[in-house]
Design a protein around this motif. Sequence first.
Motif, PDB file in Angstrom:
ATOM      1  N   LYS A 262     -69.263  16.349  22.120  1.00  0.00           N
ATOM      2  CA  LYS A 262     -70.133  16.311  20.935  1.00  0.00           C
ATOM      3  C   LYS A 262     -69.627  15.271  19.932  1.00  0.00           C
ATOM      4  O   LYS A 262     -70.405  14.486  19.370  1.00  0.00           O
ATOM      5  CB  LYS A 262     -70.196  17.686  20.278  1.00  0.00           C
ATOM      6  N   ALA A 265     -70.230  11.763  21.202  1.00  0.00           N
ATOM      7  CA  ALA A 265     -71.643  11.383  21.056  1.00  0.00           C
ATOM      8  C   ALA A 265     -71.952  11.019  19.606  1.00  0.00           C
ATOM      9  O   ALA A 265     -72.682  10.054  19.331  1.00  0.00           O
ATOM     10  CB  ALA A 265     -72.535  12.528  21.519  1.00  0.00           C
ATOM     11  N   GLN A 266     -71.398  11.787  18.674  1.00  0.00           N
ATOM     12  CA  GLN A 266     -71.622  11.510  17.253  1.00  0.00           C
ATOM     13  C   GLN A 266     -70.994  10.176  16.852  1.00  0.00           C
ATOM     14  O   GLN A 266     -71.582   9.412  16.083  1.00  0.00           O
ATOM     15  CB  GLN A 266     -71.054  12.646  16.398  1.00  0.00           C
ATOM     16  N   SER A 268     -70.469   7.571  18.847  1.00  0.00           N
ATOM     17  CA  SER A 268     -71.279   6.498  19.430  1.00  0.00           C
ATOM     18  C   SER A 268     -72.542   6.277  18.613  1.00  0.00           C
ATOM     19  O   SER A 268     -72.943   5.126  18.360  1.00  0.00           O
ATOM     20  CB  SER A 268     -71.653   6.846  20.878  1.00  0.00           C
ATOM     21  N   ARG A 269     -73.160   7.373  18.194  1.00  0.00           N
ATOM     22  CA  ARG A 269     -74.375   7.281  17.379  1.00  0.00           C
ATOM     23  C   ARG A 269     -74.087   6.621  16.041  1.00  0.00           C
ATOM     24  O   ARG A 269     -74.849   5.778  15.553  1.00  0.00           O
ATOM     25  CB  ARG A 269     -74.933   8.682  17.185  1.00  0.00           C
ATOM     26  N   LEU A 270     -72.963   6.988  15.429  1.00  0.00           N
ATOM     27  CA  LEU A 270     -72.565   6.411  14.143  1.00  0.00           C
ATOM     28  C   LEU A 270     -72.326   4.909  14.277  1.00  0.00           C
ATOM     29  O   LEU A 270     -72.816   4.110  13.471  1.00  0.00           O
ATOM     30  CB  LEU A 270     -71.294   7.108  13.645  1.00  0.00           C
ATOM     31  N   ALA A 272     -73.391   2.857  16.582  1.00  0.00           N
ATOM     32  CA  ALA A 272     -74.634   2.146  16.908  1.00  0.00           C
ATOM     33  C   ALA A 272     -75.484   1.952  15.658  1.00  0.00           C
ATOM     34  O   ALA A 272     -76.078   0.884  15.440  1.00  0.00           O
ATOM     35  CB  ALA A 272     -75.414   2.932  17.961  1.00  0.00           C
ATOM     36  N   HIS A 273     -75.526   2.977  14.804  1.00  0.00           N
ATOM     37  CA  HIS A 273     -76.308   2.883  13.557  1.00  0.00           C
ATOM     38  C   HIS A 273     -75.722   1.821  12.639  1.00  0.00           C
ATOM     39  O   HIS A 273     -76.463   1.042  12.026  1.00  0.00           O
ATOM     40  CB  HIS A 273     -76.326   4.243  12.862  1.00  0.00           C
ATOM     41  N   LEU A 294     -78.225   9.598   9.228  1.00  0.00           N
ATOM     42  CA  LEU A 294     -77.909  10.121  10.556  1.00  0.00           C
ATOM     43  C   LEU A 294     -78.332  11.576  10.749  1.00  0.00           C
ATOM     44  O   LEU A 294     -78.139  12.137  11.830  1.00  0.00           O
ATOM     45  CB  LEU A 294     -76.396  10.001  10.801  1.00  0.00           C
TER      46      LEU A 294
END
Length: 372
Positions: A262, A265-266, A268-270, A272-273, A294
């Motif tokens: 988890k 994933a967070q 990677s999302r951060l 990428a943003h 986010l």
Amino acid sequence: MVSLVAVFVSCLLAVFLLTVRTRNRLANVLFGVFILLNAVDISSWFSNQFLLRYPTVLVFKATTGAIINPVFYLYALALCYSDFRLRARHLLHLTPFVLVNLVLMPRFYLADAAAQSSFLAHFGSTPEATFMLVLGHLQFVSYTVAVFLTLRKYRRAYRENYADTSIITHDWLFQLTVTLTVLHAIVVLKNALGFTPYSHLFNGFELLVGINATCILSWFVLKALYNPGLFRSIDSTIAPVEDLQAEKAPAAPAAPAQASPKIEAQLSRLQAHMAQAEPYLDPELTIQDLANHLNLPVRELSLLINHHLGQHFFDFVNEYRIQKAKRLLKDDSRKNLTVLEILYAVGFNSKSSFNTSFKKHTGLTPTQYRSA
């Protein structure tokens, strides 16, 4: 004459603070009250002789000094925390003021005019005067420590949750508290001289205190004029990461290398943003803003950056800003852009903070990097 000038400057500044329109009006009002209370105290040097005809007013005026330190502490809270509001519980800070007046009640306030005059004539040697002196110094020490602890917590939370590294609120309050501490030390020394063979120096120190007070008040005025946007406050619910870790996991926290799927994933999302949306270009970016982008709880994002990435929020954001600045500095099509234009374009709002961050990441100044 010096004390009269100090009181006049105080009143002018207080009127400015009480009438100027700002986002943090409560802090201005509390600071204005703080200035006025100090003006009342300083006015003793020229008003006490006149007030001898009104002994009750004279003594009550002297007891208002017990409100100065609590008001300064509340001012610090209002300045640091945007959601601070005065509550009924804050009336407890008036306890020393009420206590001092209760102590004076039997032998002064309830006495007849002749007894009051006699009391004032020997006031310096009365138990009440000793009580007021000791309580005043203890109060100053306790509230000064409380202000420094507030600043420590504020600085930690700010560095972990805001991208702007210039913490003007912290610097201003820290300078102000240190200055007041030094001035208080001079007052203590002045009072101590009255009990020594060097009491003849008392008047000289009194003049020194008056000059210092005038200079400090002038500094207040200049600070207010040159920094009309003072100050940057934060939400009091934003806690330092150490506190968040203690709430979430009282046991030893997991090492970054053991991050759960988890968390990965967070992260990677951060990342990428940050790369795609470039929110760091906003100089006023806060961790609350980024959390909103986010759709993450701000406390969770704070732990993600400060604990799992091992960076303060401003370091995390500035790393992206510096990478963007490096690309612009090396871009042949942007050679017409000055360093100043680039630093504003990537989200910095001061040349000093940009140069410091750039050299920290590259070992070179922006100009050196461009020409390398």
